[in-house]
Design a protein around this motif. Structure first.
Motif, PDB file in Angstrom:
ATOM      1  N   HIS A  34       0.855  -1.197   0.000  1.00 32.93           N
ATOM      2  CA  HIS A  34       0.000   0.000   0.000  1.00 32.93           C
ATOM      3  C   HIS A  34       0.891   1.248   0.000  1.00 32.93           C
ATOM      4  O   HIS A  34       1.784   1.395   0.832  1.00 32.93           O
ATOM      5  N   ASP A  36       0.853   5.362   0.030  1.00 35.91           N
ATOM      6  CA  ASP A  36       0.043   6.548   0.335  1.00 35.91           C
ATOM      7  C   ASP A  36       0.639   7.780  -0.330  1.00 35.91           C
ATOM      8  O   ASP A  36       1.680   8.286   0.099  1.00 35.91           O
ATOM      9  N   HIS A  67      -2.900   4.667  -3.078  1.00 39.21           N
ATOM     10  CA  HIS A  67      -3.965   5.411  -2.402  1.00 39.21           C
ATOM     11  C   HIS A  67      -3.679   6.892  -2.603  1.00 39.21           C
ATOM     12  O   HIS A  67      -2.776   7.449  -1.979  1.00 39.21           O
ATOM     13  N   MET A  69      -4.242  10.505  -2.028  1.00 40.59           N
ATOM     14  CA  MET A  69      -4.832  11.529  -1.158  1.00 40.59           C
ATOM     15  C   MET A  69      -4.362  12.865  -1.705  1.00 40.59           C
ATOM     16  O   MET A  69      -3.502  13.541  -1.130  1.00 40.59           O
ATOM     17  N   ASP A 173      -8.623   0.905   5.850  1.00 42.24           N
ATOM     18  CA  ASP A 173      -7.321   1.561   5.945  1.00 42.24           C
ATOM     19  C   ASP A 173      -7.275   2.510   7.133  1.00 42.24           C
ATOM     20  O   ASP A 173      -7.992   3.500   7.170  1.00 42.24           O
TER      21      ASP A 173
HETATM   22 ZN    ZN Z   1      -3.712   4.576   2.777  1.00 39.30          ZN
END
Ligand code: ZN
Ligand code: DX5
Length: 222
Positions: A34, A36, A67, A69, A173
């Motif tokens: 994963h 970020d 992911h 953001m 998450d």
């Molecule tokens: Zn995340």
């Protein structure tokens, strides 16, 4: 129900030693890594961008779970579609969610919509036919090491009817630990992201295996 997948989050790893973090993920039998991506605007923290994702892609054969953001992901999304397996965009970050999901799919990745703790599950209703997975934040995005928000269990349970008919994995998450992994799985999570509870531990590969065992115990108990 397919087997639970464990996705260690390298946000909690030593950024100067990310290849060690990838090796630990492999050794522990992680299903995904994963990643970020934070832009300092959608969330206050700044992590890394697509050049890092490309480098990570070359450095491991494990599937990458990106992911995003970031504000207005439609502007840079294509750069992240570099052979990664999953990409999630936040419903709160774009006025063009549908277009983002279409582009992720056409870029060969699983298209995911992510929701913050204060965003209701019904925010996903209009795109259930356009997502390949959903990501439910169980902490407020921006930092690792936060406490799991307990209402997330009900949120995930409540989502199930909306997602039924198609196999749409639910990713959870934030604040996932050895202690709550079974409850996450029992509530219906299919992918468990774990940062601090993996890379904050003395033996990250052992931590990945332990979280998987704990989650699998919930499957047996069902
Ligand atoms: Zn995340
Ligand atoms: C938070 C990130 C998470 C984070 C989870 O904004 O999206 O992926 O890495 O970290 P832990 O598992 O420490 O809560």
């Amino acid at each position: 129900m397919s087997a639970v997948r464990i996705a260690p989050s390298i946000l909690a790893a030593d950024f100067a030693r990310l290849s060690d973090a990838l090796a630990a993920a492999r050794e522990g039998g992680a299903d995904l890594v994963h990643v970020d991506v934070m832009d300092g605007r959608f969330v206050p923290t700044l992590t890394f961008g697509w050049t890092m994702v490309e480098a990570l892609r070359k450095a491991t054969d494990l599937p990458l779970d990106i992911h995003l953001m970031i504000d207005r992901p439609e502007e840079t999304l294509d750069r992240y579609l570099c052979g990664v397996q999953l990409v999630s965009v936040h419903v709160e970050s774009t006025a063009h969610l549908h277009r983002c999901l279409e582009r992720i799919r056409s870029g060969g990745a699983s298209a995911g919509a992510a929701i913050n703790p204060a965003t209701p599950a019904r925010a996903l209703e209009a795109v259930t036919g356009d997502v390949d997975h959903v990501l439910v934040m169980s902490v407020n995005p921006g930092w690792g090491g936060q406490k799991f928000i307990g209402s997330t269990y009900d949120k995930i349970r409540g989502m199930k009817p909306m997602l039924s008919g198609r196999e749409i994995p639910i990713e959870i998450d934030g604040g996932v630990t050895l202690e709550n992994a079974a409850a996450c799985r029992a509530a219906g999570a299919d992918i468990l992201v774990a940062g601090t509870s993996v890379y904050g531990q003395p033996d990250p590969p052992a931590a990945i295996r332990a979280i998987r065992r704990a989650a699998a115990a919930a499957e047996v108990a069902k």
